[in-house]
Design an enzyme around this catalytic site. Structure first.
Site, PDB file in Angstrom:
ATOM      1  N   LYS A  39       0.948  -0.909  -0.287  1.00  0.00           N
ATOM      2  CA  LYS A  39       0.167   0.026  -0.061  1.00  0.00           C
ATOM      3  C   LYS A  39       0.979   0.880   0.191  1.00  0.00           C
ATOM      4  O   LYS A  39       0.488   2.060  -0.893  1.00  0.00           O
ATOM      5  CB  LYS A  39      -0.905  -0.080   1.420  1.00  0.00           C
ATOM      6  CG  LYS A  39      -1.683  -0.923   1.170  1.00  0.00           C
ATOM      7  CD  LYS A  39      -3.049  -1.077   2.024  1.00  0.00           C
ATOM      8  CE  LYS A  39      -4.199  -1.984   2.265  1.00  0.00           C
ATOM      9  NZ  LYS A  39      -5.322  -1.617   1.363  1.00  0.00           N
ATOM     10  N   HIS A 139       3.450   7.094  14.757  1.00  0.00           N
ATOM     11  CA  HIS A 139       3.422   6.043  14.979  1.00  0.00           C
ATOM     12  C   HIS A 139       2.491   5.499  15.557  1.00  0.00           C
ATOM     13  O   HIS A 139       1.010   6.391  15.288  1.00  0.00           O
ATOM     14  CB  HIS A 139       3.982   5.392  16.848  1.00  0.00           C
ATOM     15  CG  HIS A 139       5.413   5.451  17.281  1.00  0.00           C
ATOM     16  ND1 HIS A 139       5.908   4.550  18.172  1.00  0.00           N
ATOM     17  CD2 HIS A 139       6.835   5.907  16.452  1.00  0.00           C
ATOM     18  CE1 HIS A 139       7.299   4.387  18.234  1.00  0.00           C
ATOM     19  NE2 HIS A 139       7.376   5.616  17.144  1.00  0.00           N
ATOM     20  N   GLU A 158       2.113  -2.121  12.930  1.00  0.00           N
ATOM     21  CA  GLU A 158       2.966  -1.126  13.798  1.00  0.00           C
ATOM     22  C   GLU A 158       4.011   0.165  12.888  1.00  0.00           C
ATOM     23  O   GLU A 158       4.305  -1.015  11.853  1.00  0.00           O
ATOM     24  CB  GLU A 158       4.139  -1.505  15.042  1.00  0.00           C
ATOM     25  CG  GLU A 158       4.188   0.828  15.992  1.00  0.00           C
ATOM     26  CD  GLU A 158       5.006   0.310  16.839  1.00  0.00           C
ATOM     27  OE1 GLU A 158       4.542   0.851  17.589  1.00  0.00           O
ATOM     28  OE2 GLU A 158       6.450  -1.017  16.523  1.00  0.00           O
ATOM     29  N   ALA A 170      17.864   8.903  16.151  1.00  0.00           N
ATOM     30  CA  ALA A 170      16.961   7.237  16.822  1.00  0.00           C
ATOM     31  C   ALA A 170      17.687   5.894  17.077  1.00  0.00           C
ATOM     32  O   ALA A 170      17.816   5.469  17.652  1.00  0.00           O
ATOM     33  CB  ALA A 170      15.878   7.064  16.425  1.00  0.00           C
TER      34      ALA A 170
END
Length: 221
Positions: A39, A139, A158, A170
């Protein structure tokens, strides 16, 4: 001491469920990852038409390991069963999307979540509301139907959206945060937070520069 020994995969899965149903369950999670990734790549190709550049820089996927699953179930005091895993752990399947610009993140989110077979279970915007340590990311927990021989199964995934700067910070912060034994950790945490703030400022400035360039091109037209 025996409690802290490293379990092998067979032992972990036996604790989760003595049957072999876990193979089917993990096939569902892998299939859900493929659905979400497809997608996103379709959206990436469509949205690139307007700007002659794809909004997505990279897509990374991961399936949580049996060891990680068991560790989290222990930490959360969940029953060590397959049913408990499916009910309580929504981040077994994960997709991380790296974008060039912040506004591309929200555009991709909007188009992904507007699809009729996507259901948003949870949303945490750490871009506009960063964590105290400076961490920024968007998120989502979404479900997508996986069509198997016995019918559709709604499966959670997730999805994390970050810019390249956010992902760079990060990744390094994740490596550095385990250095608890070094001196001056408070100072280092402050410096990491400053780096996160500077990275976000750079993201915003680059987004503004792109907007200015687009405006100049429109005037030429």
């Amino acid at each position: 001491m025996a409690e802290n020994r490293v379990l092998n995969v067979e032992e972990v899965m036996e604790l989760l469920d003595k049957s072999e149903n876990y193979r089917l369950v993990f096939t569902e999670y892998r299939s859900a990852i493929m659905e979400i990734e497809t997608k996103l790549r379709v959206l990436d190709n469509e949205l690139s038409i307007d700007r002659d550049k794809n909004p997505i820089e990279a897509i990374h996927t991961r399936l949580k390991s049996p060891e990680s699953i068991l560790e989290k179930m222990r930490r959360k005091n969940y029953p060590k069963t397959l049913e408990s895993m499916r009910e309580n752990l929504l981040d077994i399947a994960g997709v991380r999307v790296i974008c060039d610009f912040i506004d591309d993140i929200y555009k991709l989110e909007r188009h992904l979540c507007s699809q009729s077979d996507i259901t948003v279970i949870r949303r945490k915007d750490y871009i506009r509301n960063p964590k105290p340590n400076g961490y920024r990311s968007l998120h989502l927990i979404v479900t997508v139907p996986i069509f198997l021989t016995d019918g559709p199964k709604e499966t959670p995934v997730e999805v994390q959206f970050r810019t390249m700067a956010m992902d760079f910070w990060a990744s390094l912060e994740h490596k550095l945060k385990y250095k608890k034994e070094i001196s001056g950790t408070t100072d280092i945490a402050d410096r990491l937070k400053e780096c996160a703030d500077r990275a976000f400022a750079l993201d915003e400035e680059m987004m503004q520069i792109r907007s200015d360039i687009d405006g100049m091109e429109c005037k030429k037209c």
